[in-house]
Each structure stands twice: as C-alpha cells, then as structure tokens.
Design a protein around this motif. Sequence first.
Motif: not given
Length: 119
Positions: A94-105
């Motif tokens: 998978i490719l994800l795009i999210e803010p850098s500070e986003t924690v995966n859980t």
Amino acid sequence: MNKSVDLAAALSEFDEPWSPRTVALMNDYDVRVVKTRGEFTRHSHPETDELFLVLRGTLTIRMDAGDVTLGPGQLYVVPRGTPHQPVSAEGAEILLIEPSETVNTGDTPSELTAERRVA
C-alpha cells in the motif's frame, strides 16, 4: 530527497507487515509504503484524512458505514475522525499519504504502533 522513488525497490527492503516507510516528503506530508497482512488495529485520525492506494494485493478497510475493498490501482480516502480497520488476509502493498506527524495507529496505540521511518 532529490531523486525519483522506486516503490518496488523501497518495498523490497523490508518484510514486516504494518511497518510503514516514508519514501518521499510533500510539504508537511509523508508518502509512505507499507506491507499489510492480517488485521490492523481499529483506530481513527481525529485531525486528518488518510489516503490508501493499493499497489499489489487486496485491502479491505472496515468502517461502521460499510467496508471498502480495494485492489491494485484503487484508492480510498478515509475521512478524518472515521474509525477504520485495514485488513488483508493474503497481504498487500500500500501507498499512504498523510501528515508527517501522523502515527499509524492514530488514537489507539497498540503493539502495532510504529515509529516514523524515513527511507
């Protein structure tokens, strides 16, 4: 990071599922690749949407409003604050795009919480 990104090469560098790697930066966002297998922690991201793009395999995103199943080349944006649980019985890339500070859980820390890793 001033070069093109080979997603297949980035994904070949690790095997552990649910352990995303940042492969590019875009403003304050990370472009991440992750391998999935089995069930992930049900969680939400109260402050941000989350984009999932399936590169290989099949991913189901379980949500209260109904499941979304994605195959290669398909993407889905989980709206901010929406509880969701990614699941992939066979495994997927998978490719994800999210803010850098986003924690995966997100808002539900678990044994699957991963530190930010920049490839």
